[in-house]
Design an enzyme around this catalytic site. Structure first.
Site, mmCIF file in Angstrom:
data_model
loop_
_atom_site.group_PDB
_atom_site.id
_atom_site.type_symbol
_atom_site.label_atom_id
_atom_site.label_comp_id
_atom_site.label_asym_id
_atom_site.label_seq_id
_atom_site.Cartn_x
_atom_site.Cartn_y
_atom_site.Cartn_z
ATOM 1 N N CYS A 136 0.856 -1.183 0.000
ATOM 2 C CA CYS A 136 0.000 0.000 0.000
ATOM 3 C C CYS A 136 0.898 1.240 0.000
ATOM 4 O O CYS A 136 2.130 1.140 0.121
ATOM 5 C CB CYS A 136 -0.911 0.002 1.221
ATOM 6 S SG CYS A 136 0.004 0.090 2.787
ATOM 7 N N GLU A 139 0.394 -0.552 16.365
ATOM 8 C CA GLU A 139 -0.444 0.602 16.042
ATOM 9 C C GLU A 139 -1.317 1.003 17.220
ATOM 10 O O GLU A 139 -1.530 2.194 17.491
ATOM 11 C CB GLU A 139 -1.319 0.302 14.814
ATOM 12 C CG GLU A 139 -2.137 1.504 14.372
ATOM 13 C CD GLU A 139 -3.062 1.204 13.207
ATOM 14 O OE1 GLU A 139 -4.131 1.846 13.130
ATOM 15 O OE2 GLU A 139 -2.723 0.334 12.390
ATOM 16 N N SER A 175 1.270 -9.733 10.944
ATOM 17 C CA SER A 175 0.658 -8.701 10.094
ATOM 18 C C SER A 175 -0.858 -8.743 10.251
ATOM 19 O O SER A 175 -1.513 -9.682 9.804
ATOM 20 C CB SER A 175 1.038 -8.929 8.625
ATOM 21 O OG SER A 175 0.228 -8.148 7.771
ATOM 22 N N HIS A 235 5.573 -5.137 8.737
ATOM 23 C CA HIS A 235 5.568 -6.530 9.171
ATOM 24 C C HIS A 235 5.747 -7.469 7.977
ATOM 25 O O HIS A 235 4.797 -8.065 7.475
ATOM 26 C CB HIS A 235 4.272 -6.833 9.926
ATOM 27 C CG HIS A 235 4.252 -6.266 11.306
ATOM 28 N ND1 HIS A 235 3.098 -6.018 12.004
ATOM 29 C CD2 HIS A 235 5.271 -5.907 12.131
ATOM 30 C CE1 HIS A 235 3.392 -5.517 13.193
ATOM 31 N NE2 HIS A 235 4.703 -5.438 13.289
ATOM 32 N N ASN A 243 -3.278 -6.939 8.854
ATOM 33 C CA ASN A 243 -4.090 -6.909 7.628
ATOM 34 C C ASN A 243 -4.028 -8.237 6.885
ATOM 35 O O ASN A 243 -4.997 -8.655 6.272
ATOM 36 C CB ASN A 243 -3.689 -5.725 6.741
ATOM 37 C CG ASN A 243 -2.422 -5.954 5.959
ATOM 38 O OD1 ASN A 243 -2.446 -6.531 4.875
ATOM 39 N ND2 ASN A 243 -1.300 -5.515 6.508
ATOM 40 N N SER A 288 1.939 -5.460 3.326
ATOM 41 C CA SER A 288 3.382 -5.341 3.545
ATOM 42 C C SER A 288 4.199 -6.292 2.676
ATOM 43 O O SER A 288 5.417 -6.374 2.830
ATOM 44 C CB SER A 288 3.708 -5.614 5.021
ATOM 45 O OG SER A 288 3.017 -4.721 5.870
ATOM 46 N N HIS A 311 3.892 1.828 11.819
ATOM 47 C CA HIS A 311 2.764 1.591 12.711
ATOM 48 C C HIS A 311 2.511 2.745 13.674
ATOM 49 O O HIS A 311 1.464 2.805 14.313
ATOM 50 C CB HIS A 311 3.003 0.314 13.521
ATOM 51 C CG HIS A 311 3.390 -0.851 12.670
ATOM 52 N ND1 HIS A 311 4.710 -1.229 12.492
ATOM 53 C CD2 HIS A 311 2.654 -1.704 11.933
ATOM 54 C CE1 HIS A 311 4.766 -2.275 11.689
ATOM 55 N NE2 HIS A 311 3.532 -2.582 11.335
#
Length: 331
Positions: free
Chosen positions: A31, A145, A242, A60, A244, A286, A93
Protein backbone atom coordinates in the site's frame (compact mmCIF):
# COMPACT_ATOMS: atom_id res chain seq x y z
CA UNK A 1 -16.35 -9.78 -11.56
CA UNK A 2 -17.21 -13.45 -11.62
CA UNK A 3 -14.97 -16.09 -13.13
CA UNK A 4 -16.15 -19.67 -13.33
CA UNK A 5 -13.20 -21.69 -12.07
CA UNK A 6 -15.18 -24.59 -10.65
CA UNK A 7 -14.52 -26.91 -13.59
CA UNK A 8 -11.08 -28.39 -14.28
CA UNK A 9 -9.36 -27.07 -17.40
CA UNK A 10 -10.03 -29.44 -20.30
CA UNK A 11 -6.92 -28.76 -22.37
CA UNK A 12 -4.16 -31.35 -22.25
CA UNK A 13 -0.71 -30.54 -20.91
CA UNK A 14 2.50 -31.44 -22.66
CA UNK A 15 4.49 -32.28 -19.54
CA UNK A 16 1.88 -34.28 -17.66
CA UNK A 17 1.28 -31.63 -15.00
CA UNK A 18 -2.32 -31.32 -13.83
CA UNK A 19 -4.03 -28.04 -14.75
CA UNK A 20 -4.66 -25.45 -12.05
CA UNK A 21 -6.54 -22.19 -12.40
CA UNK A 22 -5.03 -19.44 -10.26
CA UNK A 23 -7.17 -16.40 -9.42
CA UNK A 24 -4.94 -13.54 -8.30
CA UNK A 25 -6.63 -10.78 -6.32
CA UNK A 26 -6.15 -7.13 -7.21
CA UNK A 27 -5.49 -4.93 -5.37
CA UNK A 28 -2.89 -6.86 -3.36
CA UNK A 29 0.48 -6.27 -1.80
CA UNK A 30 2.15 -2.96 -0.99
CA UNK A 31 0.00 0.00 0.00
CA UNK A 32 1.07 3.65 -0.16
CA UNK A 33 2.00 3.75 3.53
CA UNK A 34 4.27 0.72 3.21
CA UNK A 35 5.87 2.07 0.03
CA UNK A 36 6.57 5.35 1.81
CA UNK A 37 8.01 3.71 4.95
CA UNK A 38 10.40 1.48 3.00
CA UNK A 39 11.51 4.40 0.83
CA UNK A 40 12.19 6.46 3.97
CA UNK A 41 14.63 3.82 5.26
CA UNK A 42 16.30 3.52 1.85
CA UNK A 43 16.70 7.29 1.55
CA UNK A 44 17.99 7.55 5.11
CA UNK A 45 20.66 4.97 4.26
CA UNK A 46 21.58 6.93 1.12
CA UNK A 47 21.78 10.23 2.98
CA UNK A 48 23.40 9.20 6.26
CA UNK A 49 25.08 5.93 5.34
CA UNK A 50 24.88 2.72 7.32
CA UNK A 51 23.93 2.00 9.97
CA UNK A 52 20.47 3.54 10.21
CA UNK A 53 18.52 2.28 13.19
CA UNK A 54 14.81 1.46 12.90
CA UNK A 55 12.61 1.16 15.97
CA UNK A 56 10.51 -1.98 15.47
CA UNK A 57 10.12 -3.67 12.07
CA UNK A 58 9.52 -0.89 9.57
CA UNK A 59 6.64 -3.01 8.23
CA UNK A 60 5.57 -6.53 9.17
CA UNK A 61 7.31 -8.53 6.46
CA UNK A 62 10.46 -10.60 6.99
CA UNK A 63 11.59 -10.37 3.36
CA UNK A 64 11.40 -6.56 3.45
CA UNK A 65 13.09 -6.32 6.84
CA UNK A 66 15.89 -8.70 5.82
CA UNK A 67 16.42 -6.78 2.55
CA UNK A 68 16.79 -3.48 4.42
CA UNK A 69 19.03 -5.13 7.01
CA UNK A 70 21.29 -6.24 4.18
CA UNK A 71 21.54 -2.59 3.12
CA UNK A 72 22.60 -1.49 6.59
CA UNK A 73 19.39 -0.98 8.58
CA UNK A 74 19.49 -2.16 12.20
CA UNK A 75 16.14 -3.08 13.74
CA UNK A 76 15.64 -2.61 17.49
CA UNK A 77 12.66 -2.62 19.82
CA UNK A 78 13.59 0.31 22.09
CA UNK A 79 15.55 3.54 21.82
CA UNK A 80 17.82 2.19 24.56
CA UNK A 81 19.29 -0.05 21.84
CA UNK A 82 20.15 2.94 19.63
CA UNK A 83 23.64 4.36 20.16
CA UNK A 84 24.24 8.09 20.28
CA UNK A 85 24.96 9.93 17.08
CA UNK A 86 23.12 7.73 14.59
CA UNK A 87 19.75 8.38 12.89
CA UNK A 88 16.68 6.37 13.89
CA UNK A 89 13.49 5.76 11.92
CA UNK A 90 10.11 5.11 13.58
CA UNK A 91 8.06 2.36 11.96
CA UNK A 92 4.95 2.75 9.82
CA UNK A 93 2.76 1.59 12.71
CA UNK A 94 3.35 4.76 14.73
CA UNK A 95 4.88 5.30 18.17
CA UNK A 96 3.75 6.79 21.49
CA UNK A 97 4.60 10.47 21.98
CA UNK A 98 7.10 9.46 24.64
CA UNK A 99 9.35 7.91 21.97
CA UNK A 100 10.18 11.04 19.94
CA UNK A 101 10.35 12.98 23.20
CA UNK A 102 13.02 10.58 24.48
CA UNK A 103 14.86 10.78 21.15
CA UNK A 104 14.92 14.57 21.39
CA UNK A 105 16.11 14.43 24.99
CA UNK A 106 19.04 12.27 23.84
CA UNK A 107 19.77 14.49 20.87
CA UNK A 108 19.02 11.72 18.39
CA UNK A 109 18.16 12.55 14.79
CA UNK A 110 14.91 10.76 13.97
CA UNK A 111 12.60 10.33 10.99
CA UNK A 112 8.97 9.41 11.52
CA UNK A 113 7.74 6.85 8.96
CA UNK A 114 4.29 6.54 10.54
CA UNK A 115 1.66 5.93 7.86
CA UNK A 116 -0.25 9.18 7.30
CA UNK A 117 -3.54 7.31 7.77
CA UNK A 118 -2.37 6.18 11.21
CA UNK A 119 -1.29 9.74 11.97
CA UNK A 120 -4.80 10.85 11.04
CA UNK A 121 -6.19 8.56 13.74
CA UNK A 122 -3.70 10.05 16.22
CA UNK A 123 -4.92 13.56 15.45
CA UNK A 124 -8.55 12.51 15.82
CA UNK A 125 -7.72 11.01 19.21
CA UNK A 126 -6.16 14.29 20.31
CA UNK A 127 -9.14 16.32 19.12
CA UNK A 128 -11.64 14.09 20.91
CA UNK A 129 -9.57 14.20 24.08
CA UNK A 130 -9.33 18.00 23.88
CA UNK A 131 -13.14 18.05 23.59
CA UNK A 132 -13.41 16.11 26.82
CA UNK A 133 -14.57 12.83 25.31
CA UNK A 134 -13.48 9.41 26.49
CA UNK A 135 -12.39 7.33 23.49
CA UNK A 136 -13.40 3.74 22.83
CA UNK A 137 -10.71 2.29 20.58
CA UNK A 138 -11.44 -0.77 18.45
CA UNK A 139 -8.27 -2.76 17.88
CA UNK A 140 -6.07 -5.70 18.81
CA UNK A 141 -4.29 -5.59 22.16
CA UNK A 142 -0.52 -5.46 21.85
CA UNK A 143 -0.41 -4.43 18.20
CA UNK A 144 2.17 -1.66 17.63
CA UNK A 145 -0.44 0.60 16.04
CA UNK A 146 -2.66 0.30 19.11
CA UNK A 147 0.26 0.96 21.44
CA UNK A 148 1.23 4.00 19.39
CA UNK A 149 -2.29 5.41 19.34
CA UNK A 150 -2.83 4.94 23.07
CA UNK A 151 0.50 6.66 23.60
CA UNK A 152 -0.80 9.88 22.06
CA UNK A 153 -2.93 10.56 25.14
CA UNK A 154 -2.60 10.39 28.93
CA UNK A 155 -3.23 7.00 30.59
CA UNK A 156 -6.93 6.26 31.04
CA UNK A 157 -8.06 8.49 28.18
CA UNK A 158 -8.91 5.51 25.96
CA UNK A 159 -10.49 2.09 26.44
CA UNK A 160 -9.71 -0.81 24.11
CA UNK A 161 -12.41 -3.14 22.79
CA UNK A 162 -11.75 -6.12 20.55
CA UNK A 163 -15.18 -7.77 20.32
CA UNK A 164 -18.90 -7.11 20.57
CA UNK A 165 -18.75 -8.83 23.97
CA UNK A 166 -16.22 -6.23 25.12
CA UNK A 167 -18.68 -3.52 24.14
CA UNK A 168 -21.44 -5.12 26.20
CA UNK A 169 -19.17 -5.05 29.26
CA UNK A 170 -18.33 -1.36 28.96
CA UNK A 171 -19.32 0.82 31.92
CA UNK A 172 -18.01 4.33 31.13
CA UNK A 173 -18.21 7.09 33.73
CA UNK A 174 -19.98 9.41 31.29
CA UNK A 175 -21.90 7.39 28.65
CA UNK A 176 -23.08 10.60 26.98
CA UNK A 177 -19.59 11.86 26.27
CA UNK A 178 -17.84 9.19 24.20
CA UNK A 179 -16.12 8.86 20.83
CA UNK A 180 -14.78 5.83 19.00
CA UNK A 181 -11.82 5.24 16.72
CA UNK A 182 -10.38 2.10 15.13
CA UNK A 183 -7.11 0.50 14.20
CA UNK A 184 -6.53 0.91 10.45
CA UNK A 185 -5.99 -2.79 9.64
CA UNK A 186 -9.09 -4.48 11.03
CA UNK A 187 -11.71 -6.73 9.47
CA UNK A 188 -14.26 -4.43 7.86
CA UNK A 189 -17.14 -6.78 8.69
CA UNK A 190 -16.12 -7.49 12.29
CA UNK A 191 -15.53 -3.82 12.95
CA UNK A 192 -18.94 -2.91 11.54
CA UNK A 193 -20.55 -5.26 14.07
CA UNK A 194 -18.60 -3.70 16.94
CA UNK A 195 -19.52 -0.18 15.80
CA UNK A 196 -23.17 -1.21 15.56
CA UNK A 197 -23.00 -2.49 19.15
CA UNK A 198 -21.36 0.74 20.34
CA UNK A 199 -23.95 2.93 18.65
CA UNK A 200 -26.77 0.81 20.02
CA UNK A 201 -25.50 1.04 23.59
CA UNK A 202 -24.32 4.66 23.36
CA UNK A 203 -26.44 6.51 20.76
CA UNK A 204 -24.59 9.80 21.30
CA UNK A 205 -21.12 8.34 20.69
CA UNK A 206 -19.11 10.42 18.22
CA UNK A 207 -17.90 8.59 15.12
CA UNK A 208 -14.63 9.42 13.33
CA UNK A 209 -14.68 11.76 10.37
CA UNK A 210 -14.37 9.25 7.57
CA UNK A 211 -13.46 5.60 7.80
CA UNK A 212 -10.50 4.76 10.04
CA UNK A 213 -9.89 1.37 8.42
CA UNK A 214 -7.52 2.29 5.63
CA UNK A 215 -8.39 2.13 1.95
CA UNK A 216 -5.82 -0.59 1.30
CA UNK A 217 -7.14 -2.87 4.04
CA UNK A 218 -10.71 -2.47 2.77
CA UNK A 219 -9.73 -2.95 -0.88
CA UNK A 220 -7.75 -6.12 -0.21
CA UNK A 221 -10.60 -7.62 1.78
CA UNK A 222 -13.08 -6.83 -1.00
CA UNK A 223 -10.77 -8.44 -3.55
CA UNK A 224 -10.64 -11.62 -1.46
CA UNK A 225 -14.43 -11.63 -1.18
CA UNK A 226 -14.58 -11.54 -4.99
CA UNK A 227 -12.33 -14.56 -5.58
CA UNK A 228 -12.72 -16.74 -2.48
CA UNK A 229 -16.14 -18.21 -3.40
CA UNK A 230 -14.64 -19.39 -6.71
CA UNK A 231 -11.59 -21.05 -5.14
CA UNK A 232 -10.99 -24.30 -3.33
CA UNK A 233 -8.20 -22.72 -1.29
CA UNK A 234 -6.77 -19.24 -0.86
CA UNK A 235 -3.09 -18.47 -0.26
CA UNK A 236 -2.30 -15.23 1.57
CA UNK A 237 1.27 -13.97 1.47
CA UNK A 238 1.99 -12.17 4.71
CA UNK A 239 3.64 -12.31 8.10
CA UNK A 240 2.03 -13.96 11.13
CA UNK A 241 2.27 -10.62 12.98
CA UNK A 242 0.66 -8.70 10.09
CA UNK A 243 -2.85 -7.69 11.13
CA UNK A 244 -4.09 -6.91 7.63
CA UNK A 245 -2.78 -10.26 6.30
CA UNK A 246 -4.45 -12.25 9.06
CA UNK A 247 -7.71 -10.49 8.28
CA UNK A 248 -7.49 -11.68 4.65
CA UNK A 249 -7.32 -15.28 5.88
CA UNK A 250 -10.40 -14.65 8.03
CA UNK A 251 -12.32 -13.08 5.14
CA UNK A 252 -11.81 -16.17 2.99
CA UNK A 253 -12.69 -18.57 5.79
CA UNK A 254 -15.84 -16.60 6.53
CA UNK A 255 -17.20 -17.49 3.08
CA UNK A 256 -16.19 -21.12 3.56
CA UNK A 257 -12.91 -21.18 1.64
CA UNK A 258 -9.90 -22.69 3.42
CA UNK A 259 -7.00 -20.25 3.57
CA UNK A 260 -3.32 -20.51 4.42
CA UNK A 261 -0.98 -17.72 5.47
CA UNK A 262 2.52 -18.13 4.05
CA UNK A 263 5.57 -15.89 4.11
CA UNK A 264 7.53 -17.37 1.21
CA UNK A 265 6.97 -19.82 -1.64
CA UNK A 266 9.23 -22.47 -0.13
CA UNK A 267 6.63 -23.01 2.62
CA UNK A 268 4.16 -24.36 0.05
CA UNK A 269 3.55 -28.10 -0.06
CA UNK A 270 2.20 -28.81 -3.53
CA UNK A 271 0.22 -31.75 -2.14
CA UNK A 272 -2.09 -29.18 -0.53
CA UNK A 273 -3.69 -28.74 -3.96
CA UNK A 274 -4.08 -32.38 -5.00
CA UNK A 275 -7.39 -32.78 -6.81
CA UNK A 276 -8.08 -29.05 -6.89
CA UNK A 277 -9.06 -27.18 -10.02
CA UNK A 278 -8.78 -23.60 -8.78
CA UNK A 279 -7.06 -21.70 -6.00
CA UNK A 280 -6.73 -18.03 -5.12
CA UNK A 281 -3.74 -15.87 -4.27
CA UNK A 282 -3.37 -12.51 -2.57
CA UNK A 283 -0.79 -10.61 -0.54
CA UNK A 284 -1.07 -8.43 2.52
CA UNK A 285 -0.20 -4.74 2.38
CA UNK A 286 3.38 -5.34 3.54
CA UNK A 287 4.23 -8.05 0.99
CA UNK A 288 6.06 -7.09 -2.22
CA UNK A 289 4.92 -8.28 -5.64
CA UNK A 290 8.18 -10.20 -5.97
CA UNK A 291 6.81 -12.71 -3.45
CA UNK A 292 3.61 -13.13 -5.49
CA UNK A 293 5.63 -14.04 -8.57
CA UNK A 294 7.74 -16.39 -6.46
CA UNK A 295 4.57 -18.25 -5.40
CA UNK A 296 3.34 -18.49 -9.00
CA UNK A 297 6.69 -20.00 -9.98
CA UNK A 298 6.45 -22.50 -7.14
CA UNK A 299 2.95 -23.57 -8.19
CA UNK A 300 4.17 -23.96 -11.76
CA UNK A 301 6.63 -26.60 -10.60
CA UNK A 302 3.76 -29.00 -10.00
CA UNK A 303 0.90 -27.68 -12.10
CA UNK A 304 0.09 -26.23 -15.49
CA UNK A 305 -1.00 -22.88 -14.08
CA UNK A 306 -3.48 -20.65 -15.86
CA UNK A 307 -3.39 -17.28 -14.13
CA UNK A 308 -6.30 -14.82 -14.05
CA UNK A 309 -6.16 -11.46 -12.28
CA UNK A 310 -9.48 -10.40 -10.74
CA UNK A 311 -9.47 -6.64 -10.17
CA UNK A 312 -12.06 -5.07 -7.87
CA UNK A 313 -10.50 -1.61 -7.46
CA UNK A 314 -7.63 0.52 -8.69
CA UNK A 315 -5.29 2.35 -6.33
CA UNK A 316 -3.37 5.51 -7.10
CA UNK A 317 -2.65 6.78 -3.57
CA UNK A 318 0.82 8.24 -3.00
CA UNK A 319 1.98 9.78 0.28
CA UNK A 320 4.55 12.55 0.49
CA UNK A 321 7.91 11.85 2.05
CA UNK A 322 8.96 13.69 5.22
CA UNK A 323 10.44 17.13 4.72
CA UNK A 324 14.11 16.87 3.85
CA UNK A 325 13.93 13.42 2.33
CA UNK A 326 11.81 14.69 -0.57
CA UNK A 327 14.85 16.39 -2.09
CA UNK A 328 16.94 13.30 -1.54
CA UNK A 329 14.47 11.27 -3.59
CA UNK A 330 14.96 13.67 -6.52
CA UNK A 331 18.76 13.63 -6.43
Amino acid sequence: MSFDATQPMTRSTTDGKPPLTLLVAAPRGFCAGVDRAIRIVELALERFGAPVYVRHEIVHNKFVVDSLRDQGAVFVETLDDVPDGVPVVFSAHGVPKAVPAKAEARGLSYIDATCPLVSKVHRQAERNHDSGRHIIFIGHAGHPEVIGTFGQLPPGAMTLVETVEDVERLAPDDPENLAFLTQTTLSVDDTAQIIEALQRRFPSIVAPKGEDICYATSNRQEAVKAIAPQCEMLLVIGAPNSSNSLRLVEVAERVGTPARLIQRAHEIDLSWFDGMASIGLTAGASAPELLVREVVDRLSEGFEVTEHQVETATEAMVFKLPRGLETADKD
